[in-house]
Scaffold this motif. Structure first.
Motif, PDB file in Angstrom:
ATOM      1  N   MET A 139     -24.039  52.407 -42.277  1.00  0.00           N
ATOM      2  CA  MET A 139     -22.983  51.859 -43.180  1.00  0.00           C
ATOM      3  C   MET A 139     -22.092  52.997 -43.527  1.00  0.00           C
ATOM      4  O   MET A 139     -20.793  52.736 -43.942  1.00  0.00           O
ATOM      5  N   GLN A 140     -23.064  53.946 -44.436  1.00  0.00           N
ATOM      6  CA  GLN A 140     -22.176  55.017 -44.934  1.00  0.00           C
ATOM      7  C   GLN A 140     -21.265  55.613 -44.071  1.00  0.00           C
ATOM      8  O   GLN A 140     -20.168  55.998 -44.460  1.00  0.00           O
ATOM      9  N   GLU A 141     -21.889  55.862 -42.826  1.00  0.00           N
ATOM     10  CA  GLU A 141     -20.920  56.706 -41.981  1.00  0.00           C
ATOM     11  C   GLU A 141     -19.669  55.881 -41.462  1.00  0.00           C
ATOM     12  O   GLU A 141     -18.594  56.570 -41.280  1.00  0.00           O
ATOM     13  N   ASN A 142     -19.874  54.548 -41.675  1.00  0.00           N
ATOM     14  CA  ASN A 142     -18.766  53.788 -41.205  1.00  0.00           C
ATOM     15  C   ASN A 142     -18.113  53.251 -42.218  1.00  0.00           C
ATOM     16  O   ASN A 142     -17.152  52.344 -41.894  1.00  0.00           O
ATOM     17  N   GLY A 143     -18.229  53.886 -43.336  1.00  0.00           N
ATOM     18  CA  GLY A 143     -17.257  53.623 -44.396  1.00  0.00           C
ATOM     19  C   GLY A 143     -17.624  52.422 -45.310  1.00  0.00           C
ATOM     20  O   GLY A 143     -16.823  51.980 -46.049  1.00  0.00           O
ATOM     21  N   ARG A 144     -18.620  51.663 -44.952  1.00  0.00           N
ATOM     22  CA  ARG A 144     -18.940  50.512 -45.655  1.00  0.00           C
ATOM     23  C   ARG A 144     -20.011  50.600 -46.859  1.00  0.00           C
ATOM     24  O   ARG A 144     -20.312  49.357 -47.470  1.00  0.00           O
ATOM     25  N   ASP A 148     -21.046  57.954 -52.608  1.00  0.00           N
ATOM     26  CA  ASP A 148     -22.073  58.684 -53.719  1.00  0.00           C
ATOM     27  C   ASP A 148     -23.399  57.622 -54.069  1.00  0.00           C
ATOM     28  O   ASP A 148     -24.139  57.919 -54.995  1.00  0.00           O
ATOM     29  N   VAL A 149     -23.560  56.654 -52.971  1.00  0.00           N
ATOM     30  CA  VAL A 149     -24.961  56.089 -52.980  1.00  0.00           C
ATOM     31  C   VAL A 149     -25.960  56.776 -52.253  1.00  0.00           C
ATOM     32  O   VAL A 149     -25.660  57.101 -51.059  1.00  0.00           O
ATOM     33  N   ASP A 150     -27.162  57.047 -52.608  1.00  0.00           N
ATOM     34  CA  ASP A 150     -28.227  57.408 -51.878  1.00  0.00           C
ATOM     35  C   ASP A 150     -28.820  56.290 -50.960  1.00  0.00           C
ATOM     36  O   ASP A 150     -29.264  55.384 -51.718  1.00  0.00           O
ATOM     37  N   PRO A 151     -28.769  56.293 -49.851  1.00  0.00           N
ATOM     38  CA  PRO A 151     -29.308  55.164 -48.826  1.00  0.00           C
ATOM     39  C   PRO A 151     -30.782  55.018 -49.332  1.00  0.00           C
ATOM     40  O   PRO A 151     -31.145  53.710 -49.284  1.00  0.00           O
ATOM     41  N   GLU A 152     -31.589  55.767 -49.305  1.00  0.00           N
ATOM     42  CA  GLU A 152     -32.925  55.609 -49.589  1.00  0.00           C
ATOM     43  C   GLU A 152     -33.207  54.876 -51.076  1.00  0.00           C
ATOM     44  O   GLU A 152     -34.185  54.179 -51.088  1.00  0.00           O
ATOM     45  N   HIS A 153     -32.491  55.404 -51.890  1.00  0.00           N
ATOM     46  CA  HIS A 153     -32.705  54.666 -53.501  1.00  0.00           C
ATOM     47  C   HIS A 153     -32.154  53.503 -53.371  1.00  0.00           C
ATOM     48  O   HIS A 153     -32.882  52.667 -53.802  1.00  0.00           O
ATOM     49  N   LEU A 154     -31.169  53.192 -52.773  1.00  0.00           N
ATOM     50  CA  LEU A 154     -30.532  51.924 -52.711  1.00  0.00           C
ATOM     51  C   LEU A 154     -31.555  50.880 -51.987  1.00  0.00           C
ATOM     52  O   LEU A 154     -31.662  49.847 -52.426  1.00  0.00           O
ATOM     53  N   ALA A 155     -32.262  51.380 -50.897  1.00  0.00           N
ATOM     54  CA  ALA A 155     -33.212  50.534 -50.169  1.00  0.00           C
ATOM     55  C   ALA A 155     -34.550  50.262 -51.168  1.00  0.00           C
ATOM     56  O   ALA A 155     -34.799  49.154 -51.373  1.00  0.00           O
ATOM     57  N   LEU A 187     -22.214  46.159 -55.562  1.00  0.00           N
ATOM     58  CA  LEU A 187     -21.885  47.207 -56.421  1.00  0.00           C
ATOM     59  C   LEU A 187     -22.118  48.503 -55.541  1.00  0.00           C
ATOM     60  O   LEU A 187     -21.260  49.554 -55.837  1.00  0.00           O
ATOM     61  N   ALA A 188     -22.708  48.483 -54.504  1.00  0.00           N
ATOM     62  CA  ALA A 188     -22.977  49.487 -53.699  1.00  0.00           C
ATOM     63  C   ALA A 188     -22.015  49.717 -52.244  1.00  0.00           C
ATOM     64  O   ALA A 188     -21.606  50.662 -51.759  1.00  0.00           O
ATOM     65  N   ILE A 189     -21.923  48.436 -51.800  1.00  0.00           N
ATOM     66  CA  ILE A 189     -21.348  48.222 -50.611  1.00  0.00           C
ATOM     67  C   ILE A 189     -19.833  48.061 -50.544  1.00  0.00           C
ATOM     68  O   ILE A 189     -19.392  47.283 -51.343  1.00  0.00           O
ATOM     69  N   ALA A 190     -19.091  49.107 -50.044  1.00  0.00           N
ATOM     70  CA  ALA A 190     -17.630  49.034 -50.173  1.00  0.00           C
ATOM     71  C   ALA A 190     -16.964  49.023 -48.777  1.00  0.00           C
ATOM     72  O   ALA A 190     -17.446  49.851 -47.782  1.00  0.00           O
ATOM     73  N   GLN A 191     -15.850  48.186 -48.369  1.00  0.00           N
ATOM     74  CA  GLN A 191     -15.213  47.950 -47.435  1.00  0.00           C
ATOM     75  C   GLN A 191     -14.545  49.388 -47.354  1.00  0.00           C
ATOM     76  O   GLN A 191     -14.073  49.625 -48.561  1.00  0.00           O
ATOM     77  N   ALA A 192     -14.248  50.058 -46.179  1.00  0.00           N
ATOM     78  CA  ALA A 192     -13.119  51.078 -45.874  1.00  0.00           C
ATOM     79  C   ALA A 192     -11.910  50.622 -46.540  1.00  0.00           C
ATOM     80  O   ALA A 192     -11.314  49.539 -46.246  1.00  0.00           O
TER      81      ALA A 192
END
Length: 196
Positions: A139-144, A148-155, A187-192
């Motif tokens: 999702m981060q690679e796709n801009g979603r 600045d959010v660490d994917p593992e921490h979010l999980a 709070l973490a997920i953003a649309q491009a």
């Protein structure tokens, strides 16, 4: 040939026990479902039922594994890991006995490394973190997902919120567990956003 047929019957009976136990715990609650209740429901004695499992605790773990299999086989129509988790948590309100069982085992008994459920929960958390982290990275690679959010921490945080809200919900069923998971995800997920 008889041994093979006997083995197949044993597997079928074990499956019947788990399906029946899952239904009983979901309906009656974890504390109100006894080994005797399960044995009676499948036409066995308590000793006969435990013949299919190493112990009562192993039976509880296998019930949770069966629940996971059923949940993973569902099509939750989820667009991302947070939506998937929210959908499952929302479904859990329909099976309070299973929530009670999960909380009782995960937050107490299974924290002891010697308990039969310890390895189940350790592997489950590890697998869920790994899979959610992978999805969040994509999702981060796709801009979603915010950069600045660490994917593992979010999980890890979403799993902790899910589990923590289940505890709160057992005390107060008016608490919306899924809503809290979705809040953190928003709070973490953003649309491009297109640049001006």
């Amino acid at each position: 040939m008889a041994r093979r047929g006997s083995y197949a019957k044993g597997i079928a009976k074990r499956g019947e026990i788990l399906t029946t136990a899952l239904e009983l715990v979901a309906q009656q609650g974890f504390r109100r479902t006894s080994i005797k209740d399960i044995a009676d429901a499948v036409g066995l004695t308590q000793a006969g039922l435990l013949h299919y499992f190493d112990s009562k605790d192993e039976l509880w773990v296998e019930i949770l594994r069966r629940r996971d299999e059923i949940d993973l086989a569902q099509d939750w129509h989820a667009s991302d890991p947070a939506a998937l988790l929210a959908a499952i948590v929302r479904h859990n309100t329909e099976v309070p006995g299973l929530v009670q069982m999960f909380v009782n085992l995960s937050a107490a008994a299974a924290t002891d490394p010697e308990h039969p459920a310890h390895e189940y929960f350790r592997e489950r958390y590890e697998r869920n973190r790994r899979e959610f982290t992978s999805d969040f990275r994509q999702m981060q690679e796709n801009g979603r997902l915010r950069a600045d959010v660490d994917p593992e921490h979010l999980a890890s945080v979403l799993l902790a919120i899910s589990d923590g809200m289940q505890i709160q919900w057992l005390y107060d069923p008016t608490r919306d567990m899924a809503e809290h998971v979705e809040l953190v995800a928003r709070l973490a997920i953003a649309q491009a956003v297109p640049s001006d």
